[in-house]
Write a protein that holds these residues in place. Structure first.
Motif, PDB file in Angstrom:
ATOM      1  N   ARG A   1       0.074  -7.788 -14.827  1.00  0.00           N
ATOM      2  CA  ARG A   1       0.191  -6.435 -15.369  1.00  0.00           C
ATOM      3  C   ARG A   1      -0.856  -5.507 -14.742  1.00  0.00           C
ATOM      4  O   ARG A   1      -0.562  -4.364 -14.354  1.00  0.00           O
ATOM      5  CB  ARG A   1       0.041  -6.482 -16.889  1.00  0.00           C
ATOM      6  N   SER A   2      -2.106  -6.025 -14.644  1.00  0.00           N
ATOM      7  CA  SER A   2      -3.165  -5.209 -14.047  1.00  0.00           C
ATOM      8  C   SER A   2      -2.858  -4.911 -12.579  1.00  0.00           C
ATOM      9  O   SER A   2      -3.052  -3.776 -12.093  1.00  0.00           O
ATOM     10  CB  SER A   2      -4.517  -5.923 -14.170  1.00  0.00           C
ATOM     11  N   ALA A   3      -2.371  -5.953 -11.869  1.00  0.00           N
ATOM     12  CA  ALA A   3      -2.061  -5.748 -10.446  1.00  0.00           C
ATOM     13  C   ALA A   3      -0.936  -4.748 -10.268  1.00  0.00           C
ATOM     14  O   ALA A   3      -0.969  -3.893  -9.352  1.00  0.00           O
ATOM     15  CB  ALA A   3      -1.705  -7.078  -9.805  1.00  0.00           C
ATOM     16  N   ARG A   4       0.063  -4.766 -11.088  1.00  0.00           N
ATOM     17  CA  ARG A   4       1.191  -3.834 -10.949  1.00  0.00           C
ATOM     18  C   ARG A   4       0.787  -2.402 -11.336  1.00  0.00           C
ATOM     19  O   ARG A   4       1.357  -1.428 -10.815  1.00  0.00           O
ATOM     20  CB  ARG A   4       2.376  -4.312 -11.792  1.00  0.00           C
ATOM     21  N   GLU A   5      -0.159  -2.271 -12.246  1.00  0.00           N
ATOM     22  CA  GLU A   5      -0.636  -0.918 -12.571  1.00  0.00           C
ATOM     23  C   GLU A   5      -1.288  -0.279 -11.357  1.00  0.00           C
ATOM     24  O   GLU A   5      -1.045   0.901 -11.023  1.00  0.00           O
ATOM     25  CB  GLU A   5      -1.621  -0.985 -13.745  1.00  0.00           C
ATOM     26  N   VAL A   6      -2.141  -1.078 -10.654  1.00  0.00           N
ATOM     27  CA  VAL A   6      -2.784  -0.551  -9.450  1.00  0.00           C
ATOM     28  C   VAL A   6      -1.739  -0.335  -8.355  1.00  0.00           C
ATOM     29  O   VAL A   6      -1.775   0.670  -7.607  1.00  0.00           O
ATOM     30  CB  VAL A   6      -3.902  -1.499  -8.977  1.00  0.00           C
ATOM     31  N   ALA A   7      -0.770  -1.275  -8.228  1.00  0.00           N
ATOM     32  CA  ALA A   7       0.276  -1.121  -7.216  1.00  0.00           C
ATOM     33  C   ALA A   7       1.101   0.127  -7.469  1.00  0.00           C
ATOM     34  O   ALA A   7       1.551   0.811  -6.521  1.00  0.00           O
ATOM     35  CB  ALA A   7       1.165  -2.356  -7.205  1.00  0.00           C
ATOM     36  N   THR A   8       1.328   0.470  -8.730  1.00  0.00           N
ATOM     37  CA  THR A   8       2.085   1.693  -9.052  1.00  0.00           C
ATOM     38  C   THR A   8       1.330   2.932  -8.578  1.00  0.00           C
ATOM     39  O   THR A   8       1.933   3.881  -8.041  1.00  0.00           O
ATOM     40  CB  THR A   8       2.338   1.755 -10.566  1.00  0.00           C
ATOM     41  N   GLU A   9       0.016   2.922  -8.754  1.00  0.00           N
ATOM     42  CA  GLU A   9      -0.789   4.050  -8.288  1.00  0.00           C
ATOM     43  C   GLU A   9      -0.704   4.170  -6.764  1.00  0.00           C
ATOM     44  O   GLU A   9      -0.608   5.272  -6.206  1.00  0.00           O
ATOM     45  CB  GLU A   9      -2.230   3.893  -8.749  1.00  0.00           C
TER      46      GLU A   9
ATOM     47  N   ALA B   1       1.748   3.130  -4.876  1.00  0.00           N
ATOM     48  CA  ALA B   1       3.102   3.497  -4.473  1.00  0.00           C
ATOM     49  C   ALA B   1       3.329   5.004  -4.528  1.00  0.00           C
ATOM     50  O   ALA B   1       4.134   5.553  -3.765  1.00  0.00           O
ATOM     51  CB  ALA B   1       4.118   2.778  -5.353  1.00  0.00           C
ATOM     52  N   VAL B   2       2.626   5.703  -5.413  1.00  0.00           N
ATOM     53  CA  VAL B   2       2.800   7.153  -5.536  1.00  0.00           C
ATOM     54  C   VAL B   2       1.790   7.910  -4.683  1.00  0.00           C
ATOM     55  O   VAL B   2       1.680   9.139  -4.781  1.00  0.00           O
ATOM     56  CB  VAL B   2       2.695   7.594  -7.003  1.00  0.00           C
ATOM     57  N   GLY B   3       1.006   7.168  -3.872  1.00  0.00           N
ATOM     58  CA  GLY B   3       0.107   7.811  -2.916  1.00  0.00           C
ATOM     59  C   GLY B   3      -1.272   8.099  -3.432  1.00  0.00           C
ATOM     60  O   GLY B   3      -2.000   8.929  -2.851  1.00  0.00           O
ATOM     61  N   THR B   4      -1.715   7.483  -4.504  1.00  0.00           N
ATOM     62  CA  THR B   4      -3.061   7.705  -5.031  1.00  0.00           C
ATOM     63  C   THR B   4      -4.091   7.235  -4.020  1.00  0.00           C
ATOM     64  O   THR B   4      -3.985   6.113  -3.504  1.00  0.00           O
ATOM     65  CB  THR B   4      -3.255   6.962  -6.362  1.00  0.00           C
ATOM     66  N   PRO B   5      -5.084   8.053  -3.725  1.00  0.00           N
ATOM     67  CA  PRO B   5      -6.131   7.623  -2.784  1.00  0.00           C
ATOM     68  C   PRO B   5      -6.900   6.421  -3.333  1.00  0.00           C
ATOM     69  O   PRO B   5      -6.962   6.173  -4.543  1.00  0.00           O
ATOM     70  CB  PRO B   5      -7.030   8.865  -2.656  1.00  0.00           C
ATOM     71  N   TYR B   6      -7.529   5.689  -2.407  1.00  0.00           N
ATOM     72  CA  TYR B   6      -8.287   4.494  -2.822  1.00  0.00           C
ATOM     73  C   TYR B   6      -9.397   4.846  -3.802  1.00  0.00           C
ATOM     74  O   TYR B   6      -9.674   4.093  -4.741  1.00  0.00           O
ATOM     75  CB  TYR B   6      -8.887   3.811  -1.589  1.00  0.00           C
ATOM     76  N   ALA B   7     -10.029   5.988  -3.593  1.00  0.00           N
ATOM     77  CA  ALA B   7     -11.180   6.356  -4.442  1.00  0.00           C
ATOM     78  C   ALA B   7     -10.757   6.659  -5.865  1.00  0.00           C
ATOM     79  O   ALA B   7     -11.584   6.602  -6.786  1.00  0.00           O
ATOM     80  CB  ALA B   7     -11.896   7.558  -3.832  1.00  0.00           C
ATOM     81  N   ASP B   8      -9.472   7.026  -6.054  1.00  0.00           N
ATOM     82  CA  ASP B   8      -9.014   7.397  -7.402  1.00  0.00           C
ATOM     83  C   ASP B   8      -8.282   6.262  -8.122  1.00  0.00           C
ATOM     84  O   ASP B   8      -7.724   6.469  -9.207  1.00  0.00           O
ATOM     85  CB  ASP B   8      -8.070   8.602  -7.289  1.00  0.00           C
ATOM     86  N   LEU B   9      -8.235   5.094  -7.540  1.00  0.00           N
ATOM     87  CA  LEU B   9      -7.548   3.970  -8.185  1.00  0.00           C
ATOM     88  C   LEU B   9      -8.315   3.478  -9.410  1.00  0.00           C
ATOM     89  O   LEU B   9      -9.555   3.537  -9.461  1.00  0.00           O
ATOM     90  CB  LEU B   9      -7.375   2.815  -7.187  1.00  0.00           C
ATOM     91  N   SER B  10      -7.562   2.958 -10.399  1.00  0.00           N
ATOM     92  CA  SER B  10      -8.175   2.400 -11.630  1.00  0.00           C
ATOM     93  C   SER B  10      -8.554   0.949 -11.356  1.00  0.00           C
ATOM     94  O   SER B  10      -7.834   0.012 -11.726  1.00  0.00           O
ATOM     95  CB  SER B  10      -7.198   2.502 -12.795  1.00  0.00           C
ATOM     96  N   LEU B  11      -9.705   0.786 -10.727  1.00  0.00           N
ATOM     97  CA  LEU B  11     -10.116  -0.562 -10.319  1.00  0.00           C
ATOM     98  C   LEU B  11     -11.140  -1.194 -11.240  1.00  0.00           C
ATOM     99  O   LEU B  11     -11.411  -2.389 -11.114  1.00  0.00           O
ATOM    100  CB  LEU B  11     -10.686  -0.514  -8.887  1.00  0.00           C
ATOM    101  N   ASP B  12     -11.713  -0.446 -12.141  1.00  0.00           N
ATOM    102  CA  ASP B  12     -12.786  -0.981 -12.998  1.00  0.00           C
ATOM    103  C   ASP B  12     -12.382  -1.008 -14.460  1.00  0.00           C
ATOM    104  O   ASP B  12     -13.225  -0.985 -15.358  1.00  0.00           O
ATOM    105  CB  ASP B  12     -14.051  -0.130 -12.818  1.00  0.00           C
ATOM    106  N   VAL B  13     -11.091  -1.064 -14.749  1.00  0.00           N
ATOM    107  CA  VAL B  13     -10.626  -1.124 -16.145  1.00  0.00           C
ATOM    108  C   VAL B  13     -10.878  -2.518 -16.698  1.00  0.00           C
ATOM    109  O   VAL B  13     -10.532  -3.531 -16.073  1.00  0.00           O
ATOM    110  CB  VAL B  13      -9.121  -0.776 -16.213  1.00  0.00           C
ATOM    111  N   ASP B  14     -11.483  -2.587 -17.858  1.00  0.00           N
ATOM    112  CA  ASP B  14     -11.741  -3.847 -18.593  1.00  0.00           C
ATOM    113  C   ASP B  14     -12.619  -4.818 -17.788  1.00  0.00           C
ATOM    114  O   ASP B  14     -12.625  -6.016 -18.067  1.00  0.00           O
ATOM    115  CB  ASP B  14     -10.423  -4.551 -18.946  1.00  0.00           C
ATOM    116  N   ASP B  15     -13.363  -4.294 -16.788  1.00  0.00           N
ATOM    117  CA  ASP B  15     -14.273  -5.134 -16.010  1.00  0.00           C
ATOM    118  C   ASP B  15     -13.571  -6.359 -15.429  1.00  0.00           C
ATOM    119  O   ASP B  15     -14.083  -7.495 -15.485  1.00  0.00           O
ATOM    120  CB  ASP B  15     -15.464  -5.593 -16.866  1.00  0.00           C
TER     121      ASP B  15
END
Length: 476
Positions: A49-57, A59-73
């Motif tokens: 689920r966590s991996a697909r949330e980041v993959a969804t971001e 897929a829509v062109g979200t820059p690397y710096a704006d990805l949700s990479l630190d959610v829930d540590d």
């Protein structure tokens, strides 16, 4: 130890405890494996689920710096087609199990840096994806990661995603396995503590139950030991009121004791009566021989011969009874009762034979010719002893039975004594001399032989007013 295991109670307790132990170990192992499998599956689902949330971001062109990479540590990596880490959580310090050990993102290579691979990389790229599409296949792996100084085991999920401008990327996201480890360890601890306690309870309960169940058996054993020591066959073992196998065992034991007591009592009476019967002819014969030794002219040769014959017959009767008591089975020869009756009646005054069977051989039985001849001889001796003038022997077939009747015209047998006359050494006419009355074994022998041949011997009132003895045997 061997003495302890020689107890049914100990063996039952040990057996029950072992069975429960095996069942508990098997059940515990199944529970632990099922619990671990479920928790691992749940961790894999969370990681995906966590991996697909980041993959969804992505897929829509979200820059690397704006990805949700630190959610829930949780550890997250984004890797490009060349295996270069292009994005990762800020607090990620170490990671294993994803195939990419880097924790700090590297600058992404330009599309032209791929070299002249002639499209060979497409064969290893996995499932074909359109730009902006997330792959359906998820790869699961186990590893570990250190985030902000905390090292843990994780289950990682790898999800591919095709982007418009950055090519194919793979997102690795992990879910901690601390809950799985904690739950499994807790369950294992509970089992390690609870199983021995449960086994102890099972063993204790089984020990008490078997002691209660076997208490009547011990009472039977003690009573049997006392009977053996005292040789008192009149005693009986206690019968519990449980109506179970132990109660039936006690009842059967008492029946065996009763039969044994009756057998011993019959043997004692037999030995006493035989000794008494033998004493008379032996004493008479000795007296005659002593007189003859002192006065040869006074020798009563006829009396000596009669006493010797009488002694011989008594010994033969006793021997036959002993063989019958020992369970000797009769021979399986075919015997024509009509022929046998005529042979036994031949030479006897006043005895006639009447055959009612029709053709010769119609009244045939299987058995010992000698023993059946002895039955007829004894019945004829008894009938001639009490008849006034005539004895009639009838032979006929009655369905599946062969019937021989011996009737006399004497005084008959009182109804109250019609069973007692078949007992050994019983003579109704006690006033008769032993020479005339015999030893009282003839009818007893006749009935024993009839029973051994599967038949019966009974006495009734005769047509001429005397006694009618009927021998019934299964026809061959």
């Amino acid at each position: 130890m061997s003495r302890l295991l020689g107890s049914v109670r100990a063996r039952a307790t040990l057996g029950a405890t072992l069975v429960v132990a095996v069942a508990l170990v098997a059940a515990g192992t199944a529970v632990l494996l099922s619990l671990r499998s479920n928790l691992l599956g749940e961790a894999g689902t969370q990681a995906e689920r966590s991996a697909r949330e980041v993959a969804t971001e992505l897929a829509v062109g979200t820059p690397y710096a704006d990805l949700s990479l630190d959610v829930d540590d949780r550890p997250v990596q984004v890797v490009d087609e060349d295996g270069t880490l292009v994005a990762a959580g800020e607090d990620l310090e170490r990671i294993t199990g994803t195939g990419v050990d880097a924790v700090k993102p590297q600058p992404a290579a330009s599309p032209g840096d791929a070299g002249d691979d002639d499209g060979d990389d497409d064969e290893d790229a996995g499932e074909p994806l359109e730009p902006g599409e997330i792959g359906e296949r998820t790869t699961i792996s186990d590893g570990s990661a250190t985030i902000d100084g905390d090292a843990e085991d994780y289950r990682f999920a790898a999800v591919p995603v095709e982007t418009e401008d950055r090519g194919r990327l793979t997102v690795y996201a992990g879910a901690p396995l601390s809950a799985e480890h904690g739950a499994v360890n807790t369950a294992l601890t509970v089992m390690l503590i609870g199983f021995p306690v449960l086994l102890a309870v099972v063993g204790w309960v089984t020990w008490l139950v078997t002691r209660r169940a076997l208490r009547p058996v011990e009472g039977i054993r003690r009573e049997m030991a006392a009977i053996t020591a005292s040789e008192d066959l009149a005693r009986r073992v206690p019968v519990p009121g449980t109506h179970d196998e132990v109660a039936r065992l006690a009842s059967t034991t008492n029946e065996t004791l009763a039969a044994l007591e009756a057998s011993v009592e019959r043997q004692r009476r037999f030995v006493a009566d035989a000794s008494h019967e033998l004493r008379s002819p032996i004493a008479s014969l000795r007296t005659q021989l002593e007189v003859a030794a002192a006065h040869p002219e006074l020798l009563d040769l006829d009396g000596a011969v009669e006493d010797t014959v009488r002694l011989q017959r008594l010994a033969a009767d006793l021997l036959l009874l002993a063989r019958l008591d020992a369970g000797e089975r009769p021979a399986d020869a075919r015997v024509d009762l009509a022929v046998l009756a005529r042979e036994e009646a031949a030479g006897r005054a006043g005895v006639s034979v009447r055959e009612e069977g029709g053709e010769t051989g119609a009244v045939t039985v299987a058995g010992s010719r000698g023993q059946l001849g002895r039955v007829l001889a004894n019945l004829l001796d008894n009938a001639q002893r009490h008849a006034r003038s005539a004895v009639v022997v009838s032979v006929r077939r009655d369905g599946g039975l062969a019937v021989v009747g011996v009737a006399d015209d004497g005084d008959g047998v009182p109804e109250a004594d019609r069973e007692r006359i078949f007992e050994r050494f019983v003579r109704l006419d006690d006033a008769r001399s032993r020479d005339d009355g015999g030893a009282g074994l003839g009818l007893a022998i006749a009935r024993d032989v009839a029973v051994r041949h599967g038949g019966t011997l009974t006495v009734h009132g005769g047509p001429a007013g005397g006694a009618l003895f009927e021998l019934r045997l299964p026809a061959a």
